[in-house]
Design a protein around this motif. Structure first.
Motif, mmCIF file in Angstrom:
data_model
loop_
_atom_site.group_PDB
_atom_site.id
_atom_site.type_symbol
_atom_site.label_atom_id
_atom_site.label_comp_id
_atom_site.label_asym_id
_atom_site.label_seq_id
_atom_site.Cartn_x
_atom_site.Cartn_y
_atom_site.Cartn_z
ATOM 1 N N MET A 179 0.820 -1.201 0.000
ATOM 2 C CA MET A 179 0.000 0.000 0.000
ATOM 3 C C MET A 179 0.860 1.260 0.000
ATOM 4 N N LYS A 180 1.910 1.273 0.808
ATOM 5 C CA LYS A 180 2.793 2.449 0.837
ATOM 6 C C LYS A 180 3.422 2.659 -0.535
ATOM 7 N N ARG A 181 3.799 1.543 -1.190
ATOM 8 C CA ARG A 181 4.404 1.665 -2.521
ATOM 9 C C ARG A 181 3.400 2.251 -3.514
ATOM 10 N N PHE A 182 2.128 1.813 -3.404
ATOM 11 C CA PHE A 182 1.082 2.324 -4.302
ATOM 12 C C PHE A 182 0.898 3.830 -4.140
ATOM 13 N N ILE A 183 0.779 4.272 -2.881
ATOM 14 C CA ILE A 183 0.557 5.690 -2.630
ATOM 15 C C ILE A 183 1.760 6.507 -3.058
ATOM 16 N N GLY A 184 2.960 5.990 -2.783
ATOM 17 C CA GLY A 184 4.168 6.724 -3.151
ATOM 18 C C GLY A 184 4.319 6.868 -4.646
ATOM 19 N N VAL A 185 4.088 5.754 -5.385
ATOM 20 C CA VAL A 185 4.218 5.797 -6.840
ATOM 21 C C VAL A 185 3.138 6.682 -7.454
ATOM 22 N N LEU A 186 1.893 6.541 -6.918
ATOM 23 C CA LEU A 186 0.801 7.354 -7.444
ATOM 24 C C LEU A 186 1.072 8.837 -7.241
ATOM 25 N N PHE A 187 1.524 9.191 -6.045
ATOM 26 C CA PHE A 187 1.785 10.599 -5.748
ATOM 27 C C PHE A 187 2.912 11.145 -6.619
ATOM 28 N N SER A 188 3.943 10.330 -6.814
ATOM 29 C CA SER A 188 5.066 10.771 -7.649
ATOM 30 C C SER A 188 4.632 10.939 -9.101
ATOM 31 N N MET A 189 3.776 10.008 -9.528
ATOM 32 C CA MET A 189 3.328 10.071 -10.926
ATOM 33 C C MET A 189 2.464 11.300 -11.178
ATOM 34 N N LEU A 190 1.620 11.633 -10.215
ATOM 35 C CA LEU A 190 0.726 12.764 -10.381
ATOM 36 C C LEU A 190 1.447 14.096 -10.315
ATOM 37 N N THR A 191 2.538 14.159 -9.609
ATOM 38 C CA THR A 191 3.232 15.444 -9.419
ATOM 39 C C THR A 191 4.376 15.639 -10.392
ATOM 40 N N CYS A 192 4.664 14.652 -11.220
ATOM 41 C CA CYS A 192 5.760 14.774 -12.190
ATOM 42 C C CYS A 192 5.191 14.774 -13.595
ATOM 43 N N SER A 193 5.811 15.484 -14.464
ATOM 44 C CA SER A 193 5.379 15.514 -15.860
ATOM 45 C C SER A 193 5.965 14.336 -16.603
ATOM 46 N N VAL A 194 5.245 13.914 -17.624
ATOM 47 C CA VAL A 194 5.668 12.772 -18.424
ATOM 48 C C VAL A 194 6.468 13.265 -19.622
ATOM 49 N N THR A 195 7.630 12.672 -19.827
ATOM 50 C CA THR A 195 8.475 13.042 -20.960
ATOM 51 C C THR A 195 8.077 12.227 -22.172
ATOM 52 N N LEU A 196 7.756 12.923 -23.269
ATOM 53 C CA LEU A 196 7.297 12.246 -24.477
ATOM 54 C C LEU A 196 8.291 12.457 -25.608
ATOM 55 N N ILE B 125 -4.564 22.298 -6.129
ATOM 56 C CA ILE B 125 -3.740 21.089 -6.298
ATOM 57 C C ILE B 125 -2.934 20.817 -5.033
ATOM 58 N N LYS B 126 -2.383 21.866 -4.445
ATOM 59 C CA LYS B 126 -1.618 21.706 -3.202
ATOM 60 C C LYS B 126 -2.492 21.147 -2.083
ATOM 61 N N TYR B 127 -3.737 21.666 -1.965
ATOM 62 C CA TYR B 127 -4.648 21.175 -0.938
ATOM 63 C C TYR B 127 -4.993 19.705 -1.176
ATOM 64 N N SER B 128 -5.202 19.354 -2.450
ATOM 65 C CA SER B 128 -5.520 17.954 -2.781
ATOM 66 C C SER B 128 -4.340 17.048 -2.454
ATOM 67 N N GLU B 129 -3.134 17.518 -2.750
ATOM 68 C CA GLU B 129 -1.944 16.734 -2.414
ATOM 69 C C GLU B 129 -1.819 16.554 -0.903
ATOM 70 N N ALA B 130 -2.083 17.608 -0.162
ATOM 71 C CA ALA B 130 -2.002 17.522 1.302
ATOM 72 C C ALA B 130 -3.019 16.531 1.843
ATOM 73 N N LEU B 131 -4.228 16.529 1.267
ATOM 74 C CA LEU B 131 -5.256 15.597 1.721
ATOM 75 C C LEU B 131 -4.838 14.152 1.452
ATOM 76 N N ILE B 132 -4.223 13.919 0.289
ATOM 77 C CA ILE B 132 -3.760 12.562 -0.013
ATOM 78 C C ILE B 132 -2.687 12.128 0.976
ATOM 79 N N LYS B 133 -1.786 13.024 1.356
ATOM 80 C CA LYS B 133 -0.747 12.693 2.336
ATOM 81 C C LYS B 133 -1.359 12.333 3.689
#
Length: 413
Positions: free
Chosen positions: A1-18, A356-364
């Motif tokens: 579960m910790k891995r899921f939340i960590g990966v999800l949070f990182s994915m949402l806050t980082c841009s995808v290189t195309l 977005i910052k508030y949403s990120e804080a809520l997820i944390k």
């Protein structure tokens, strides 16, 4: 579960290189090179240049060779009357003629052709602006679809990976079956959104190729960031290509008046010919000769056509002024409105970033509570969905801003 939340949070806050293979400039250049309208306008300019040369050539001496022969037999006293028509004639002459035209008259006619070329050139510039705007607009739309598609892909891939983890945890009674089903519903919703995003991008990408004149319906390539900047529209808009057309129309009306005046001036031509012309009634071998002459035409009365044409020119000028005044008001109003809308989008973006910052804080917070079992999976998923919503809103706002900038930049020429 910790891995899921960590990966999800990182994915949402980082841009995808195309992989960026095609740029906005690439499609604009393709559209320009493939546009039949621009090719037509270029040919019209070239044709006008040829008309100018033809006009000059038409006032040079014109040389023509003519020949005619006739035999009208009289049989047993029957035939054409000889005094009226010779029994047999033959002629062959070379004639030279030249119209006498003043230099001012010729320059006025040449100016008319020059104004026509300038008008076509200006229409070509406006057409290029129209094409740039259409291509840029569609490119931004397809680029926004691409960003949404890539975002949806990342979400679905991550949820699919973690679905198996949740399934095992549910089987081990760490989470309830309802929690697992809630997560599964979220996954299916994201898969549906992914399918919709893929279809939308495919359609808009195909439309982009269609507008650029590219016969390709595939979506193999990715689109680079448009990177368009907001233009500063000059305060003196009278030099704009959109107002240049009104100036040219005014000059064309003046030129038409001048040409009309010259049609009422006396016209003169001189001519000369030389050759053979004989009826074979005398010493035919002596019928070689030449002749010189001139003719003059002086307009005296045309029934009032000239005055009527002047009235038509006045009406055309009045119409031009009305259109120009109305367009001037629309032009300034449109510029002000577009700048206002762009400013509103720019003011909206900081508010979205705060959300977005508030949403990120809520997820944390939910993540920490999840570790102690004090939060439901449904609450965490709700927080994630809220985050996705605000991220999508940011993308839409940025795309809307780019579209408005594209409309504003259209007038910057």
């Amino acid at each position: 579960m910790k891995r899921f939340i960590g990966v999800l949070f990182s994915m949402l806050t980082c841009s995808v290189t195309l992989a960026q293979t095609h740029t906005l400039d690439h499609y604009i250049e393709l559209a320009k090179s493939n546009s039949p309208l621009l090719k037509d306008l270029r040919n019209q300019v070239a044709s006008n240049q040829l008309d100018s040369l033809r006009l000059k050539a038409g006032y040079k001496p014109q040389v023509n060779a003519t020949s005619a022969g006739m035999f009208a037999p009289i049989i047993n006293g029957y035939g054409y009357s000889e005094p009226i028509l010779n029994e047999h004639t033959l002629n062959g002459v070379v004639a030279v003629s030249k119209a006498i035209v003043s230099k001012n008259n010729l320059n006025t006619q040449l100016q008319g052709i020059t104004l026509q070329s300038a008008s076509v050139n200006n229409v070509m510039k406006i057409s290029e602006q129209d094409l740039n705007k259409a291509i840029t607009n569609q490119y931004i739309t397809a680029y926004g679809d691409q960003e949404q598609l890539n975002f949806s892909k990342e979400i679905v891939e991550l949820l699919r990976t973690e679905e198996q983890v949740f399934k095992k945890l549910t089987q081990n009674n760490v989470y309830h079956q309802s929690d697992y089903l809630t997560f599964l519903v979220t996954l299916k919703q994201q898969e549906l959104q992914l399918s919709q995003a893929r279809l939308q991008y495919k359609n808009d990408y195909a439309t982009l190729n269609y507008l650029a004149g590219v016969a390709d319906t595939t979506t193999r390539d990715s689109l680079a960031d448009p990177e368009i900047q907001r233009a500063i529209i000059p305060t003196d808009y009278r030099g704009s290509i959109f107002f240049t057309q009104y100036k040219l129309d005014s000059l064309k009306i003046v030129n038409s008046r001048q040409q009309l005046n010259y049609t009422y001036k006396p016209k003169a031509n001189i001519f000369a010919d030389g050759g053979y012309n004989s009826d074979f009634m005398g010493q035919a071998y002596k019928n070689f000769g030449t002749s010189l002459g001139f003719n003059v035409t002086i307009p005296l009365y045309d029934g009032g056509q000239r005055k009527l044409q002047y009235k038509k020119f006045s009406l055309e000028e009045e119409t031009r002024e009305n259109y120009k005044a109305f367009f001037s008001i629309q032009y300034q109003q449109q510029i002000a409105q577009l700048n206002q809308q762009i400013n509103e989008n720019e003011r909206l973006l900081p508010q979205i970033n705060d959300q977005i910052k508030y949403s990120e804080a809520l997820i944390k917070v939910d993540t920490k509570l999840l570790e102690t079992g004090d939060v439901k999976i449904s609450d965490l998923i709700l927080a994630i969905n809220n985050y996705l919503t605000v991220r999508n809103l940011k993308t839409q706002t940025i795309i809307s801003k780019l579209q408005l900038i594209n409309q504003l930049n259209y007038w910057n020429k």
